[in-house]
Motif scaffolding. Structure first.
Motif, PDB file in Angstrom:
ATOM      1  N   LEU A 175      38.374  48.519  36.538  1.00 50.30           N
ATOM      2  CA  LEU A 175      37.113  49.111  36.109  1.00 50.30           C
ATOM      3  C   LEU A 175      37.017  50.559  36.563  1.00 50.30           C
ATOM      4  CD1 LEU A 175      34.533  46.238  36.732  1.00 50.30           C
ATOM      5  CD2 LEU A 175      35.773  46.804  34.628  1.00 50.30           C
ATOM      6  N   ASP A 176      37.560  50.832  37.729  1.00 48.06           N
ATOM      7  CA  ASP A 176      37.711  52.203  38.230  1.00 48.06           C
ATOM      8  C   ASP A 176      38.673  52.127  39.407  1.00 48.06           C
ATOM      9  OD1 ASP A 176      36.311  51.475  40.557  1.00 48.06           O
ATOM     10  OD2 ASP A 176      34.613  52.804  40.193  1.00 48.06           O
ATOM     11  N   PRO A 177      39.012  53.233  40.066  1.00 44.74           N
ATOM     12  CA  PRO A 177      40.010  53.188  41.131  1.00 44.74           C
ATOM     13  C   PRO A 177      39.636  52.344  42.347  1.00 44.74           C
ATOM     14  CG  PRO A 177      39.762  55.423  40.321  1.00 44.74           C
ATOM     15  CD  PRO A 177      38.652  54.625  39.711  1.00 44.74           C
ATOM     16  N   ALA A 178      38.375  51.909  42.422  1.00 38.87           N
ATOM     17  CA  ALA A 178      37.944  51.108  43.565  1.00 38.87           C
ATOM     18  C   ALA A 178      37.533  49.688  43.187  1.00 38.87           C
ATOM     19  CB  ALA A 178      36.778  51.811  44.280  1.00 38.87           C
ATOM     20  N   HIS A 179      37.537  49.368  41.884  1.00 38.37           N
ATOM     21  CA  HIS A 179      37.122  48.048  41.421  1.00 38.37           C
ATOM     22  C   HIS A 179      38.143  47.514  40.421  1.00 38.37           C
ATOM     23  CE1 HIS A 179      33.395  49.960  42.805  1.00 38.37           C
ATOM     24  NE2 HIS A 179      32.942  48.742  43.035  1.00 38.37           N
ATOM     25  N   ILE A 182      40.850  40.569  38.387  1.00 37.16           N
ATOM     26  CA  ILE A 182      42.116  39.830  38.291  1.00 37.16           C
ATOM     27  C   ILE A 182      41.829  38.439  37.750  1.00 37.16           C
ATOM     28  CG2 ILE A 182      44.150  38.978  39.478  1.00 37.16           C
ATOM     29  CD1 ILE A 182      43.897  41.153  41.499  1.00 37.16           C
ATOM     30  N   GLY A 183      42.447  38.098  36.634  1.00 41.31           N
ATOM     31  CA  GLY A 183      42.285  36.785  36.040  1.00 41.31           C
ATOM     32  C   GLY A 183      43.093  35.741  36.786  1.00 41.31           C
ATOM     33  N   ARG A 184      42.450  34.617  37.074  1.00 40.05           N
ATOM     34  CA  ARG A 184      43.159  33.458  37.656  1.00 40.05           C
ATOM     35  C   ARG A 184      43.373  32.463  36.526  1.00 40.05           C
ATOM     36  NH1 ARG A 184      39.749  31.648  41.890  1.00 40.05           N
ATOM     37  NH2 ARG A 184      38.757  30.234  40.404  1.00 40.05           N
ATOM     38  N   SER A 185      44.620  32.224  36.197  1.00 34.87           N
ATOM     39  CA  SER A 185      44.921  31.430  35.001  1.00 34.87           C
ATOM     40  C   SER A 185      46.216  30.664  35.206  1.00 34.87           C
ATOM     41  CB  SER A 185      45.078  32.378  33.800  1.00 34.87           C
ATOM     42  OG  SER A 185      46.281  33.117  33.900  1.00 34.87           O
ATOM     43  N   ILE A 186      46.718  30.092  34.125  1.00 37.99           N
ATOM     44  CA  ILE A 186      48.008  29.407  34.193  1.00 37.99           C
ATOM     45  C   ILE A 186      49.123  30.369  34.596  1.00 37.99           C
ATOM     46  CG2 ILE A 186      48.600  29.752  31.742  1.00 37.99           C
ATOM     47  CD1 ILE A 186      49.660  26.845  31.792  1.00 37.99           C
ATOM     48  N   ARG A 187      48.861  31.668  34.497  1.00 34.54           N
ATOM     49  CA  ARG A 187      49.882  32.670  34.785  1.00 34.54           C
ATOM     50  C   ARG A 187      49.671  33.422  36.108  1.00 34.54           C
ATOM     51  NH1 ARG A 187      52.099  33.542  29.461  1.00 34.54           N
ATOM     52  NH2 ARG A 187      53.573  35.033  30.321  1.00 34.54           N
ATOM     53  N   THR A 188      48.597  33.140  36.801  1.00 34.94           N
ATOM     54  CA  THR A 188      48.318  33.813  38.082  1.00 34.94           C
ATOM     55  C   THR A 188      47.523  32.862  38.963  1.00 34.94           C
ATOM     56  OG1 THR A 188      48.319  36.049  37.150  1.00 34.94           O
ATOM     57  CG2 THR A 188      47.062  35.732  39.163  1.00 34.94           C
ATOM     58  N   ASN A 189      48.007  32.602  40.179  1.00 35.79           N
ATOM     59  CA  ASN A 189      47.280  31.682  41.042  1.00 35.79           C
ATOM     60  C   ASN A 189      46.572  32.410  42.191  1.00 35.79           C
ATOM     61  OD1 ASN A 189      49.284  32.159  43.007  1.00 35.79           O
ATOM     62  ND2 ASN A 189      50.372  30.251  42.585  1.00 35.79           N
ATOM     63  N   GLN A 190      45.778  31.657  42.949  1.00 38.93           N
ATOM     64  CA  GLN A 190      44.971  32.249  44.009  1.00 38.93           C
ATOM     65  C   GLN A 190      45.842  32.857  45.100  1.00 38.93           C
ATOM     66  OE1 GLN A 190      41.711  32.635  43.764  1.00 38.93           O
ATOM     67  NE2 GLN A 190      41.597  33.739  45.714  1.00 38.93           N
ATOM     68  N   ASP A 191      46.966  32.221  45.403  1.00 39.19           N
ATOM     69  CA  ASP A 191      47.876  32.751  46.417  1.00 39.19           C
ATOM     70  C   ASP A 191      48.356  34.143  46.026  1.00 39.19           C
ATOM     71  OD1 ASP A 191      49.734  33.198  48.413  1.00 39.19           O
ATOM     72  OD2 ASP A 191      50.985  31.458  47.956  1.00 39.19           O
ATOM     73  N   GLY A 192      48.763  34.301  44.779  1.00 36.49           N
ATOM     74  CA  GLY A 192      49.216  35.606  44.312  1.00 36.49           C
ATOM     75  C   GLY A 192      48.117  36.647  44.385  1.00 36.49           C
ATOM     76  N   ILE A 193      46.890  36.254  44.017  1.00 35.23           N
ATOM     77  CA  ILE A 193      45.761  37.175  44.072  1.00 35.23           C
ATOM     78  C   ILE A 193      45.493  37.613  45.512  1.00 35.23           C
ATOM     79  CG2 ILE A 193      43.272  37.386  43.709  1.00 35.23           C
ATOM     80  CD1 ILE A 193      43.614  35.490  41.295  1.00 35.23           C
ATOM     81  N   GLU A 194      45.539  36.664  46.428  1.00 37.26           N
ATOM     82  CA  GLU A 194      45.269  36.994  47.839  1.00 37.26           C
ATOM     83  C   GLU A 194      46.352  37.902  48.414  1.00 37.26           C
ATOM     84  OE1 GLU A 194      44.696  33.250  49.768  1.00 37.26           O
ATOM     85  OE2 GLU A 194      42.739  32.899  48.810  1.00 37.26           O
ATOM     86  N   GLN A 195      47.603  37.651  48.051  1.00 38.96           N
ATOM     87  CA  GLN A 195      48.681  38.525  48.524  1.00 38.96           C
ATOM     88  C   GLN A 195      48.468  39.956  48.029  1.00 38.96           C
ATOM     89  OE1 GLN A 195      52.803  37.186  48.177  1.00 38.96           O
ATOM     90  NE2 GLN A 195      52.099  35.070  48.026  1.00 38.96           N
ATOM     91  N   ALA A 196      48.180  40.094  46.736  1.00 37.40           N
ATOM     92  CA  ALA A 196      47.970  41.429  46.173  1.00 37.40           C
ATOM     93  C   ALA A 196      46.730  42.091  46.754  1.00 37.40           C
ATOM     94  CB  ALA A 196      47.858  41.336  44.653  1.00 37.40           C
ATOM     95  N   SER A 197      45.695  41.298  47.002  1.00 38.08           N
ATOM     96  CA  SER A 197      44.429  41.850  47.491  1.00 38.08           C
ATOM     97  C   SER A 197      44.589  42.555  48.826  1.00 38.08           C
ATOM     98  CB  SER A 197      43.381  40.738  47.607  1.00 38.08           C
ATOM     99  OG  SER A 197      43.052  40.220  46.331  1.00 38.08           O
ATOM    100  N   SER A 202      44.290  48.168  51.081  1.00 39.46           N
ATOM    101  CA  SER A 202      44.893  49.280  51.827  1.00 39.46           C
ATOM    102  C   SER A 202      44.957  50.570  51.019  1.00 39.46           C
ATOM    103  CB  SER A 202      46.312  48.895  52.283  1.00 39.46           C
ATOM    104  OG  SER A 202      47.240  48.940  51.198  1.00 39.46           O
ATOM    105  N   VAL A 203      44.745  50.475  49.700  1.00 38.75           N
ATOM    106  CA  VAL A 203      44.780  51.684  48.856  1.00 38.75           C
ATOM    107  C   VAL A 203      43.400  52.006  48.283  1.00 38.75           C
ATOM    108  CG1 VAL A 203      47.232  51.511  48.314  1.00 38.75           C
ATOM    109  CG2 VAL A 203      45.569  50.341  46.841  1.00 38.75           C
ATOM    110  N   GLU A 207      36.500  46.212  45.802  1.00 41.33           N
ATOM    111  CA  GLU A 207      36.161  44.886  45.285  1.00 41.33           C
ATOM    112  C   GLU A 207      37.237  44.387  44.336  1.00 41.33           C
ATOM    113  OE1 GLU A 207      32.323  42.629  43.317  1.00 41.33           O
ATOM    114  OE2 GLU A 207      32.688  44.707  42.748  1.00 41.33           O
ATOM    115  N   VAL A 208      37.680  43.141  44.576  1.00 39.74           N
ATOM    116  CA  VAL A 208      38.572  42.431  43.656  1.00 39.74           C
ATOM    117  C   VAL A 208      37.748  41.299  43.053  1.00 39.74           C
ATOM    118  CG1 VAL A 208      40.647  41.030  43.400  1.00 39.74           C
ATOM    119  CG2 VAL A 208      40.647  42.979  44.991  1.00 39.74           C
TER     120      VAL A 208
END
Length: 337
Positions: A175-179, A182-197, A202-203, A207-208
């Motif tokens: 939405l902008d450089p600070a927001h 991330i879709g959680r779907s058959i192609r992305t799980n919560q673990d992956g989202i938390e790792q990326a978050s 840090s950058v 808000e995710v």
């Protein structure tokens, strides 16, 4: 590699070296060649990564359903359509890099059918890249080619999704450089989202927003099959303006967008089915959109959006459009919410 310019800093070399009072960001361009970062959906695009379609795009007829296809892909036609997309990008003065995975590339489970979708295998934030880990077997292994190429280009890798985590770039919409959403779907799980978050915080990400996306069990036929990625049902096109296909999104996400003062252009079912939301911004208010989405195009143009259309019928069959086919490497931050 060209010699990089030295950082302008007075150093007394008559004494033993000590750590420098500079941050990673201060030295990014000097050490890594360019100020890598694409932490925006609509900031002016400077450099992008694509992959020329090849034989991997058309698996054997007997395996079409496993790959989520209803018909075989015309590879020659796909190549021409992809070249049209690239010409649009180059015509806008954008530097286009190729991932350079081999024609007919395979992963551990067979042909990498979705290799053309460079969006999925990683994404670039301020300072470097996050390498993703794909969910479905017919994509797994493509991350290697993405990571190899961005490193060749000089972009540092900040993190790689690993363990049981899965994350695909089609589920990441800024939405902008600070927001970021991330879709959680058959192609992305919560673990992956938390790792990326953890990296995103840090950058400078404040808000995710996690957005659950409906999926499938065995029935992948429209409309029962749901959607793989957030960018199949949601696209950000200008400051405070988005396109959305509401049946593919939770209602609380639509409310969230309204709270953020984001106006929503609703995409009709007949165009939502064929990925009309899968738009790709070149700069604020200027986008590339799939040809044939006439109702959605008119709605966008009525709001003052400059729409460039591209024919990508073979890619629609393969599950996406111009947003899927492009991985931004360098973008301006663009406007904030």
């Amino acid at each position: 590699m060209k010699h990089l310019k030295r950082v302008s800093l007075k150093i007394d070399k008559s004494k033993p070296a000590i750590p420098l009072p500079l941050s990673y960001d201060d030295e990014l361009k000097h050490v890594w060649g360019r100020k890598w970062g694409a932490q925006s959906e609509i900031g002016k695009l400077r450099e992008v990564l694509v992959q020329r379609p090849g034989r991997e795009m058309s698996p054997p007829q007997k395996y079409l359903r496993w790959y989520g296809l209803t018909r075989g892909i015309d590879v020659a036609k796909a190549v021409k359509q992809h070249e049209m997309l690239v010409e649009i990008l180059k015509g806008e003065g954008i530097r286009v890099e190729y991932m350079n995975a081999p024609d007919g590339a395979e992963g551990p489970y067979g042909l990498l059918q979705g290799l053309w979708g460079t969006r999925d295998y990683g994404f670039v934030v301020d300072g470097g890249a996050i390498v993703n880990r794909t969910s479905l077997p017919w994509d797994r292994g493509a991350e290697r080619w993405w990571a190899k190429r961005v490193m060749e280009l000089g972009c540092p890798i900040l993190y790689t999704i690993h363990g049981s985590g899965t994350l695909e770039g089609g589920n990441v919409v800024w939405l902008d450089p600070a927001h970021v959403c991330i879709g959680r779907s058959i192609r992305t799980n919560q673990d992956g989202i938390e790792q990326a978050s953890a990296v995103l915080r840090s950058v400078g990400i404040e808000e995710v927003k996690v957005v659950p996306i409906p999926g499938y069990l065995e029935n992948v036929d429209w409309p029962a099959g749901g959607f793989a990625h957030l960018d199949c049902v949601f696209g950000y096109v200008d400051q405070g303006l988005a396109v959305a296909y509401p049946p593919g999104l939770p209602f609380d996400f639509l409310e969230y967008l309204r709270e953020k003062a984001v106006s929503i252009i609703e995409i009709p079912p007949e165009e939502g089915k064929d990925y009309a939301c899968n738009v790709f911004a070149l700069e604020p208010g200027k986008i590339v959109m799939l040809e044939g989405s006439k109702i959605s195009q008119k709605k966008l143009e009525k709001e003052g959006v400059d729409v460039i259309t591209v024919e990508m019928s073979e890619f629609i069959e393969s599950g996406g459009g111009p947003h899927c086919a492009t991985a931004p490497l360098i973008r301006d931050h663009g406007p904030r919410l």
